[in-house]
Design a protein around this motif. Structure first.
Motif: not given
Length: 530
Positions: A203-225
């Motif tokens: 039931k938990d959700k995970v998203g991933i944002v990285v930053y290096a020079g500029s920032a970006g989303v590499i994983l939208p909000s996704t179920s921990a399953s």
């Protein structure tokens, strides 16, 4: 000669063109991250050449720590009230451990005594009332100034079962800049976050944002399953570029807000060495940015990594101002402690803006000082001002604070000079019985805006340290070691063997081995001082 010159010019032009191609390729890869979040995790950014090889000795002179001036003794007649915010961070202890284990000089500004003491858990009872934490006090002798006393105040947060914890919306904000290209930075970071991922539920959700020079989303909000998809995103992370920390923070909070869970645990987990060098980078600007973001109801956890250019001051600012907590991860064992064993306490908040205010009775207390918490002190009027930010308490967390007290009628070289007051008077004997002090607490519910207050009286006692609890002895030994590391001018006894003996007396039940590790660390440091 002319021919040779033409050849040199041609080589220079070819080298320049090749460099331009590499720069364009790097820029293009970051554009892909910004424009196509889901596909970006397939992009592998080539690392720039390391400036130093991993086996080369690392220069730590570029590490940054906020300057600390230890709290002075206050004269109770002139100032009987002391106010501070709780602090559940423990980054200072693991960072000091890293310095000692590497045989380096410990920077005294890296020593925050409250974080050393609060690295360890204490045997306080669970709350038995409607408040989310219990209050526990103990009063005994000071081992470093024999004529002085110590008052220990301990808070025990209510332990909430994982089954009863609300769903989480977590956004990992990961620094993938060039400064993270060391074994104890990005590779350790990735393994650490996998430890945290193992604690999450479907039931938990995970998203991933990285930053290096500029920032970006590499994983939208996704179920921990969808664990394999999240792990794949982690494994694709590589280091390169400069550090657009401010831009990354903006994007991470934006993603967390878009997937906000009402009544849930909404949190950004920032993992970095703190070396923000592009965009919003000054401590003042970062403080303003993060204070604005905390109004969103999204909490913050800061994980610090690495050495050499580590920016402790910026990491602490982010955690302090962003309704958050802060840990320094120096190895996978520390990751397992903070993100594994103590996951619930560090990720799930049960009380926010927790403030402590204590009023000492001048009948028994001639002078006092708060040990540590230098950058957590509040003005007395801040205690009842709900607009003033303070620390957060997590599920099962313990918080401990120590006051050093000079009892009435005790002569001490550390006693401050008395200021004669013409219009004020202090009642030093009537109506208060054997009260040593009265302590007040204020806190808000995690989603609340109005503080709840309760009060507890502390009785005067004369017990010696030999009859003190193991927790009192151990917490005192840790604080004592911190005072020695800071070369405190307010303690007389700096004998490390005495510190070690007190720690051993307080070792008690040590199932996790953390107290034993402290004793070994103390022994290692002592060996270098001979």
């Amino acid at each position: 000669m002319k021919k040779i010159s033409l050849i040199i010019v041609a080589i220079a032009i070819l080298t320049s063109c090749q460099k331009k191609k590499e720069e364009d390729a790097y820029a293009a890869s970051m554009d892909m991250i910004m424009e196509s979040p889901v596909m970006a995790k397939e992009v592998k950014i080539e690392n720039p050449p390391n400036e130093t090889e991993n086996n080369e000795e690392i220069d730590t002179s570029d590490e940054e720590y906020a300057s600390l001036i230890e709290n002075p003794f206050e004269l109770t007649k002139n100032q009987p009230v002391s106010t501070f915010s709780i602090d559940v961070d423990n980054a200072s202890y693991s960072n000091i451990r890293r310095m000692i284990n590497e045989g380096r000089t410990v920077d005294k500004n890296a020593v925050r005594i409250e974080e050393m003491v609060n690295y360890f858990k204490y045997d306080y009872p669970q709350p038995q009332n409607n408040h989310p934490f219990s209050i526990n006090t103990e009063y005994s002798d000071s081992p470093w100034n024999p004529k002085h006393k110590l008052l220990k105040i301990g808070l025990q947060g209510k332990s909430v079962s994982m089954n009863n914890l609300p769903p989480s919306n977590i956004v990992f904000l990961i620094d993938t800049s060039g400064s993270m290209d060391q074994d104890n930075k990005l590779p350790l970071l990735k393994e650490s976050l996998k430890v945290l991922l193992n604690q999450l539920r479907p039931k938990d959700k995970v998203g991933i944002v990285v930053y290096a020079g500029s920032a970006g989303v590499i994983l939208p909000s996704t179920s921990a399953s969808e664990k394999s998809e999240i792990l794949e995103a982690f494994d694709q992370l590589t280091a390169g570029g400069s550090t657009a920390g401010g831009e990354g923070i903006e994007l991470a909070y934006k993603l967390a807000k878009e997937n906000f869970i009402k009544g849930g645990n909404n949190r950004v987990v920032l993992a970095t060495d703190g070396d923000f060098n592009v965009g919003t980078s000054s401590v003042a600007n970062l403080e303003t940015l993060i204070e604005e973001k905390r109004k969103t109801g999204i909490f913050l956890t800061c994980l610090g990594y690495g050495m050499g250019n580590y920016k402790d001051d910026k990491m602490e600012t982010l955690a302090d101002k962003g309704n958050g907590n802060y840990a320094y991860i120096d190895n996978l064992q520390e990751a397992n402690k903070f993100l594994g064993k103590e996951f619930a306490g560090n990720i799930y908040t049960i009380a926010k803006d927790v403030k402590v205010q204590i009023e000492f009775n001048p009948k028994y207390v001639q002078s006092y000082r708060l040990i540590g918490y230098e950058n957590r002190k509040l003005r007395n009027e801040d205690f009842t001002d709900d607009r003033v930010d303070a620390g957060e308490l997590g599920s099962g967390h313990t918080v401990t604070a120590l006051y050093e007290i000079i009892p009435t009628d005790t002569r001490s070289e550390f006693l401050p000079k008395e200021t004669k007051l013409k219009y004020s008077s202090n009642n030093t004997s009537k109506g208060f019985g054997d009260d040593l002090a009265t302590v007040k607490f204020r806190y808000k519910k995690p989603d609340g805006d109005k503080s709840i207050e309760f009060i507890q009286e502390i009785k005067n006692s004369n017990s010696g340290i030999e009859s003190a609890s193991p927790d009192f002895k151990f917490a005192t030994s840790v604080a004592w070691f911190g005072l020695v590391l800071r070369d405190s001018k307010l303690i007389k006894n700096k004998n490390l063997s005495a510190v070690e003996n007190l720690a051993k007396e307080g070792k008690n039940n040590d199932s996790d081995g953390y107290r034993s590790e402290f004793i070994k660390l103390l022994q290692s440091y002592k060996a270098t001082q001979k």
